[in-house]
Design a protein around this motif. Sequence first.
Motif, PDB file in Angstrom:
ATOM      1  N   ASN A   1       0.801  -1.227   0.000  1.00 26.71           N
ATOM      2  CA  ASN A   1       0.000   0.000   0.000  1.00 26.71           C
ATOM      3  C   ASN A   1       0.833   1.276   0.000  1.00 26.71           C
ATOM      4  OD1 ASN A   1       0.976  -0.384   2.596  1.00 26.71           O
ATOM      5  ND2 ASN A   1      -0.813   0.582   3.556  1.00 26.71           N
ATOM      6  N   VAL A   2       2.165   1.190  -0.173  1.00 29.36           N
ATOM      7  CA  VAL A   2       3.037   2.374  -0.149  1.00 29.36           C
ATOM      8  C   VAL A   2       4.041   2.290  -1.292  1.00 29.36           C
ATOM      9  CG1 VAL A   2       4.698   3.753   1.140  1.00 29.36           C
ATOM     10  CG2 VAL A   2       2.832   2.608   2.357  1.00 29.36           C
ATOM     11  N   ARG A   3       4.096   3.378  -2.069  1.00 23.22           N
ATOM     12  CA  ARG A   3       5.043   3.464  -3.174  1.00 23.22           C
ATOM     13  C   ARG A   3       5.747   4.813  -3.137  1.00 23.22           C
ATOM     14  NH1 ARG A   3       0.376   1.166  -4.943  1.00 23.22           N
ATOM     15  NH2 ARG A   3      -0.493   3.211  -5.476  1.00 23.22           N
ATOM     16  N   ILE A   4       7.008   4.829  -3.566  1.00 25.51           N
ATOM     17  CA  ILE A   4       7.760   6.076  -3.679  1.00 25.51           C
ATOM     18  C   ILE A   4       8.442   6.110  -5.041  1.00 25.51           C
ATOM     19  CG2 ILE A   4       8.133   6.326  -1.194  1.00 25.51           C
ATOM     20  CD1 ILE A   4      11.010   5.299  -1.661  1.00 25.51           C
ATOM     21  N   GLY A   5       8.853   7.307  -5.464  1.00 18.82           N
ATOM     22  CA  GLY A   5       9.533   7.440  -6.740  1.00 18.82           C
ATOM     23  C   GLY A   5      10.320   8.731  -6.814  1.00 18.82           C
ATOM     24  N   VAL A   6      11.346   8.752  -7.671  1.00 15.60           N
ATOM     25  CA  VAL A   6      12.146   9.949  -7.906  1.00 15.60           C
ATOM     26  C   VAL A   6      12.339  10.109  -9.412  1.00 15.60           C
ATOM     27  CG1 VAL A   6      13.345   9.923  -5.691  1.00 15.60           C
ATOM     28  CG2 VAL A   6      14.306   8.669  -7.633  1.00 15.60           C
ATOM     29  N   THR A   7      12.442  11.366  -9.861  1.00 19.43           N
ATOM     30  CA  THR A   7      12.600  11.675 -11.285  1.00 19.43           C
ATOM     31  C   THR A   7      13.661  12.746 -11.462  1.00 19.43           C
ATOM     32  OG1 THR A   7      10.279  11.172 -11.758  1.00 19.43           O
ATOM     33  CG2 THR A   7      11.455  12.464 -13.389  1.00 19.43           C
ATOM     34  N   LEU A   8      14.465  12.589 -12.500  1.00 19.08           N
ATOM     35  CA  LEU A   8      15.386  13.629 -12.946  1.00 19.08           C
ATOM     36  C   LEU A   8      14.889  14.134 -14.290  1.00 19.08           C
ATOM     37  CD1 LEU A   8      18.059  15.244 -12.774  1.00 19.08           C
ATOM     38  CD2 LEU A   8      19.161  13.326 -13.961  1.00 19.08           C
ATOM     39  N   TYR A   9      14.697  15.464 -14.387  1.00 21.42           N
ATOM     40  CA  TYR A   9      14.185  16.082 -15.600  1.00 21.42           C
ATOM     41  C   TYR A   9      15.263  16.946 -16.244  1.00 21.42           C
ATOM     42  CZ  TYR A   9       9.656  15.259 -13.283  1.00 21.42           C
ATOM     43  OH  TYR A   9       8.581  14.708 -12.629  1.00 21.42           O
ATOM     44  N   GLY A  10      15.327  16.903 -17.562  1.00 21.52           N
ATOM     45  CA  GLY A  10      16.069  17.880 -18.343  1.00 21.52           C
ATOM     46  C   GLY A  10      15.077  18.668 -19.179  1.00 21.52           C
ATOM     47  N   THR A  11      15.264  19.977 -19.273  1.00 16.85           N
ATOM     48  CA  THR A  11      14.272  20.854 -19.915  1.00 16.85           C
ATOM     49  C   THR A  11      14.923  21.719 -20.983  1.00 16.85           C
ATOM     50  OG1 THR A  11      13.131  20.991 -17.784  1.00 16.85           O
ATOM     51  CG2 THR A  11      12.466  22.552 -19.477  1.00 16.85           C
ATOM     52  N   TYR A  12      14.232  21.818 -22.127  1.00 17.35           N
ATOM     53  CA  TYR A  12      14.652  22.713 -23.202  1.00 17.35           C
ATOM     54  C   TYR A  12      13.500  23.675 -23.483  1.00 17.35           C
ATOM     55  CZ  TYR A  12      15.435  24.351 -27.976  1.00 17.35           C
ATOM     56  OH  TYR A  12      15.567  25.136 -29.093  1.00 17.35           O
ATOM     57  N   ARG A  13      13.806  24.967 -23.500  1.00 19.11           N
ATOM     58  CA  ARG A  13      12.798  25.987 -23.790  1.00 19.11           C
ATOM     59  C   ARG A  13      13.231  26.808 -24.994  1.00 19.11           C
ATOM     60  NH1 ARG A  13      12.891  25.697 -18.197  1.00 19.11           N
ATOM     61  NH2 ARG A  13      10.844  25.373 -17.212  1.00 19.11           N
TER      62      ARG A  13
END
Length: 439
Positions: free
Chosen positions: A171-183
């Motif tokens: 009943n418990v989940r965790i997560g992490v994300t690394l984002y790269g952004t272009y504008r």
Amino acid sequence: MRPALAAALVVLALIAPSRARAGNDDAVLLGNEAAMAGGAVSAVVSDGSATWYNPAGIAAVDRDTLDLSGSATMLRIADTPGLLRSATGAQANGGYYEFLGIPSAVTLVRRLDCITSLGLGIFVPQLTGHTDRVGLEELTPDYLARFQLTQQESSSTYYGGITLGVALAPNVRIGVTLYGTYRQFALTTQFFGGAERGGEDLVAFGVASLTSIQSVSIEVGAGIQWEIVPGVLFGASLRSPGLLLGSLYRVTSSSFAAGPDDLELDISDGSGLEPRIDMVTPARLRVGLAYRWDGGWIGIDGDVQHALVRPGIGVDREWVGGVRIGGRVQIDGTISMGAGLFTDLDATRAVGDYGQTQLDFFGGTYGLELRNPHRLGEGENAADIVFVNTFALRYAVGVGRIGGLQFDTMPEMGEGISIVEVDTQVHEISLHLGSALYF
């Protein structure tokens, strides 16, 4: 003629864009589930779009998925009475029709083991491209003046993310994300005007500019999903401030002023690559609560972003939040239906440039999902593969203000040229077409 050239330079300064523009952050709903349910998915998202809304949802994926989704068509209609005006009362209305095709999201999720999943995603949360033309004629007992202003703007934002999700318990989940952004942002402006009296030209001027800005930045995000009691789900995610790494810019401008006897011209050009470490977007906290039953769910989401002021890169944002409510129900084994309501408020602190907007959007969504499973033969890794097609409509109305241009005197034109705030309204209608493969 010097006052006329000075006036042209003043106009050029007023209509030139700032280095970056704050504004609405959720112009496109990313992912099939979010497109159906108005984005109220923090607590329940369990497909590739979890990379965007809540990284913990990646750990809820029970099989490998390839998700292709996009707001295939979007129509924006803007109406701005009095965008260009004179102190004598003459005014011209602005507005535009913008028709876009937006490939909003592509995601892939692979299960690494029974508790760990890896997600990859490319997202396009913002895309614009329109041309605004305004012509004004001012007739007084002393002179006849004509003006023509044209602006062509295009902007886009692309995020690439890699997510790791882990189920700590059933009943418990965790997560992490690394984002790269272009504008990317580009603005072309042309403004011409002049005055005559009794058939004799008094003065004419013109200004033109081309601005192009490209930048890259990085962000990190983390999230949790927790089923507090059976059927009651809590979700939260925190996105870090966007860290600008550098930008490439090019600014070209020219202006002229002409009278019966002479002509004056001014031209400038500049470009450069700026390695720069700075915050370009604020941190964002999302919190959601949902109730799920056999055959459907309903949820509510809220989010908040802090103020951010960075004059050097043109960022001037105030505190802003948003609310979304939505859900979906299973009609039968192959068809489900979703609907939602949402807000998308503008963080712009003040309207300071010509064409800069401060718009709050309010809208709703409705969608259908069709699932088509195909049985596989014995010995395959899965019992079947499932093809999913999603069709969703989104409508939003934006109300607020835009920077207009006002002339206080003619024909000198060097006195009292200013930016004025003008009421404006924008309608957005989009059709989301999505497809996914579960294998």
